[in-house]
Design an enzyme around this catalytic site. Structure first.
Site, short mmCIF file in Angstrom:
data_model
loop_
_atom_site.label_atom_id
_atom_site.label_comp_id
_atom_site.label_asym_id
_atom_site.label_seq_id
_atom_site.Cartn_x
_atom_site.Cartn_y
_atom_site.Cartn_z
N HIS A 1 21.30 17.07 79.86
CA HIS A 1 21.26 18.52 80.03
C HIS A 1 20.44 19.24 78.99
CE1 HIS A 1 24.45 17.76 82.92
NE2 HIS A 1 24.14 18.92 83.43
N GLY A 2 20.04 18.55 77.95
CA GLY A 2 19.19 19.22 76.97
C GLY A 2 19.13 18.44 75.69
#
Lengths: 371, 465
Positions: free
Chosen positions: B320-321
């Protein structure tokens, strides 16, 4: 879903997209938005350089958003939708009590504020004449009782106190006077400026500070010049359901000579310019709108006053003109030369630095005061 | 380019639709490919090259895997799959995680790896996963090899799902790429779906997102304000993400594709396990099919199974990041999911329905705080306020005001994240629905246009994905 309806829905969607695209593209582009009082994005320039830097894409996105057909109507529809969904504010403007639109003030950038206040202090050192400093609170502060509880807006009283303390010199208690008259229409309900009446009470404070005679009621002749003024806060909020403001004058123009300077050349001006009443930005009725230098010469016996100012002073000047022999207005957003030299060159007796608080907190030109 | 801009809606989309439907059938993939490349080039310019390289490399690897398999050389076929994975994970690692690792090492005093300040190419997390799945699918004989480079390029670059998913596996789309039918029924269904998505993004996500910004930035946050903040973030991310998925699915239909669903009302889940069957389904199934099961899934020793679960959730988190809070967020769910599978699930099942949902919501809200706040210091302070530690007041006037200000939007948001509205609509007689559809469509498009034109607040949440 029946097939017939599918065809309908497909048609509706394509029609909407197609119509929006074609109308936006085919209608002649507007250069200026009267409602928003700003220049609209010019058409993007296509070049290898602008494409590879991404500039072209950004410009095209801004252009398409600025020039969507019926842009003003869409903005107003959004404002209505926000209002109907129970929102108490839109775009930084509170839908306040008594049909008033109040622009909320955000926390300022401390370093800019420090620069600004030390620039005002610097003017005292650079000149021998008395300098007075005044900050005008916004309607959101004076009419705070019209705001819903807990709404985030700057504590303007605390900020004015702090800035006055840091200035250290002689200051003007505009806040107290405006507060005392807050039951009267001293601010526009749809614009960020004070009304002529508000300026009149402020004029008393300034005249007192300059040790000049106060205004007498018999000198003033209230006259309504417009009943459908929609100001900047109205535009920002898009709140088209609000009643328009009334615009008045109180001082007749006789015997007052105005020299304006809109384009870098001196030209005969006027305290009131009725041509602007036919436009969206009706506040420009006072003195004709923004200009770097404006000089008012009167038949009154009194000092030569220098007013370092923003647009609040446009409607204030007629009152001061009753007591000063000359008033020199400098707007540092447009006047880019040394202020101390101006004082020297024009034999100024008194100086007042007068700003709306929210303007002062954000201003980036005050450094000119001590250059 | 982002869907929720006037430029996309009133220039790009009508032009692309027109070109697509004017083109003869066998040219349509080519039109889509060019349109998608233009779409990507608009936002990412030179990085389009990476996507093109990825397309070429995976196209070649697919052919190689197929050829080796036909020749009966499974070892070489496996090597080709491995080579494809190394390439895809390599570019993903380099562009997404290099700087995170480098700055992590530097903070430990190891400075032999320079921080490069790399800009993350939008959508790279989505398209690398899609192309990786392709070679694996060919190897597993779940999909036929794609010999047409234009068709394969269309799969990789397909603009409706290019930058924010859903993650579409090749095996789901392969046949549709070669042959699909465009009908008015499918197009109309796409129009309605797209408009719902656009409304979710513009009318709800962007709107409620401003409340999260206010709470996050507040210097005098109270307990109530902190919960209001995470509630608003959880609604923002749901409507933003599921809105993008709806728009993608809707656009897909307009071009004749059927993408699989990505969300099924995740906030009505009655356990954390259930939540993850409903949230970002295309990602969970991807990790399940291409990581969890190959690792052995749960058909192995308990220790190995726990290891597998751990790896999958660590990967899900960091996907997600490139920031450690996402890893923490993934591991947070690893802990809850493991607990549910081991003992908690049985306990929770005995609770009445309302309490089960409350249990899920509280865990989700805390999870979203971890997700939303990248800075651990800020996260710690925020969580402390949520749980009344550190002397934060229970309530503050700002929270009271914002609650009033956003009350109607929050209620619509909360109800909108349940199946209620869709169920009610389905219960209407068809005569009513026939009227309601075009009316709602026009109303929806008008309101979306109004918010699009008037709003400068249009954040793009997926620049980290």
């Amino acid at each position: 879903m029946k097939h017939k309806q599918s065809v309908w829905i497909t048609g509706l969607f394509c029609l909407f997209l197609g119509a929006m695209a074609l109308l936006t593209l085919l209608l002649p582009p507007k250069k200026f938005s009267e409602l928003e009082n700003r220049n609209l994005e010019p058409a993007p320039k296509l070049s290898a350089q602008s494409v590879s830097s991404g500039r072209f894409m950004k410009d095209a996105e801004n252009w398409s958003s600025d020039h969507v057909v019926l842009r003003d109507r869409w903005v107003q529809l959004k404002a209505l939708a926000e209002r109907l969904s129970g929102k108490l504010e839109n775009n930084g403007v509170c839908f306040a009590g008594e049909d008033t639109l109040l622009r909320l003030v955000e926390e300022p950038d401390e370093t800019q504020v420090e620069k600004n206040i030390s620039a005002v202090r610097g003017l005292i050192d650079k000149t021998d004449i008395p300098v007075r400093f005044g900050l005008i609170p916004t309607a959101a502060s004076i009419w705070a009782d019209r705001l819903p509880a807990g709404i985030p807006t700057l504590d303007e009283t605390a900020w004015i106190d702090r800035l006055y303390r840091e200035f250290g010199g002689s200051t003007l208690d505009l806040q107290g006077t405006l507060d005392a008259h807050k039951a009267e229409p001293i601010f526009y309900r749809t614009d960020h400026h004070w009304t002529t009446l508000g300026a009149r009470y402020a004029a008393d404070v300034i005249l007192e500070a300059l040790e000049l005679d106060p205004l007498r009621e018999e000198e003033l002749q209230p006259r309504t010049v417009s009943e459908d003024f929609y100001g900047t806060v109205y535009s920002r909020a898009g709140a088209w359901w609000v009643k328009p403001d009334e615009m008045t004058t109180m001082v007749p123009e006789e015997g007052i000579e105005v020299t304006s300077n809109f384009t870098g050349k001196e030209e005969p001006g006027s305290l009131y310019v009725p041509a602007h009443l036919a436009e969206k930005n009706k506040y420009a009725f006072f003195l004709g709108g923004n200009q770097p230098v404006c000089v008012i010469r009167t038949q009154a016996k009194g000092p030569k006053l220098l007013l370092i100012r923003d647009s609040y002073s446009d409607s204030l000047v007629p009152f001061l003109a009753l007591r000063c022999s000359e008033i020199h207005l400098l707007d540092l957003r447009y006047y880019r030369l040394s202020v101390p030299e101006y004082i020297e060159d024009h034999d100024i007796d008194q100086a007042v630095v007068l700003y709306g608080l929210s303007m002062f907190l954000e201003d980036r030109n005050l450094y000119l005061l001590r250059r | 380019m982002v869907f929720s801009t006037p430029l996309f809606l009133f220039a790009y989309l009508p032009v692309v639709l027109l070109l697509y439907y004017l083109a003869p059938l066998k040219w349509r993939n080519f039109v889509l490919l060019l349109a998608s490349l233009f779409f990507y080039f608009w936002g990412e310019r030179i990085y389009t090259v990476i996507m093109l390289a990825s397309t070429l490399v995976d196209y070649t690897h697919g052919m190689l895997v197929d050829r080796f398999k036909r020749a009966g050389n499974m070892k070489k076929a496996r090597m080709a799959v491995a080579s494809s994975m190394i390439f895809n994970l390599g570019i993903l690692f380099f562009f997404k995680y290099w700087d995170l690792i480098a700055s992590g090492l530097q903070s430990l005093g190891l400075s032999f790896v320079p921080v490069l300040g790399i800009h993350l190419p939008i959508g790279i997390s989505f398209y690398t996963f899609q192309t990786m799945s392709y070679t694996v699918d060919v190897y597993r004989a779940d999909a036929k090899v794609q010999k047409n480079l234009i068709t394969f390029g269309t799969f990789v670059t397909l603009f409706p799902q290019l930058i924010a998913g859903p993650i579409i596996k090749y095996k789901e789309l392969g046949e549709q790429l070669d042959q699909r039918t465009c009908t008015a029924d499918r197009f109309a269904a796409g129009v309605l779906r797209f408009t719902v998505g656009l409304a979710k993004k513009l009318l709800l996500a962007n709107n409620i997102g401003q409340l999260w910004d206010i709470c996050k930035g507040s210097s005098s946050l109270s307990v109530a304000g902190a919960w209001l903040g995470v509630l608003s973030f959880s609604l923002q991310i749901y409507f933003d993400f599921s809105g993008y998925s709806d728009m993608a699915i809707g656009l897909g239909k307009m071009f004749g594709f059927e993408f699989s669903e990505n969300f099924r009302y995740p906030y009505v889940a009655d356990s954390i396990t259930d939540f993850w069957r409903r949230w970002h389904i295309s990602l969970s199934t991807w990790f399940r099919e291409y990581l969890y099961i190959p690792l052995g899934g749960n058909r192995c020793s308990k220790a190995k199974w726990i290891r597998n679960l751990f790896l999958v959730w660590a990967a899900t988190g960091i996907w997600h990041g490139a920031s450690w809070n996402y890893l923490l967020w993934g591991l947070y769910y690893f802990v809850w999911l493991l607990a549910e599978k081991l003992f908690l699930g049985k306990l929770v099942n005995k609770l009445p329905g309302l309490f089960r949902r409350l249990y899920v919501i509280v865990i989700l809200l805390v999870g979203w705080a971890i997700f939303a706040l990248e800075d651990f210091g800020q996260l710690g302070r925020y969580l402390a306020v949520m749980f009344g530690l550190g002397g934060a007041p229970l309530f503050d006037p700002l929270a009271g005001y914002e609650l009033r200000n956003y009350l109607a939007v929050l209620i619509v948001g909360i109800l909108g994240s349940t199946p209620l509205a869709a169920d009610l609509f389905r219960k209407l007689p068809e005569g009513c629905r026939t009227w309601a559809r075009p009316v709602l469509l026009v109303l929806g498009l008008a309101l979306c246009t109004a918010y699009l034109v008037a709003g400068t607040y249009n954040p793009f949440l997926y620049f980290r994905f």
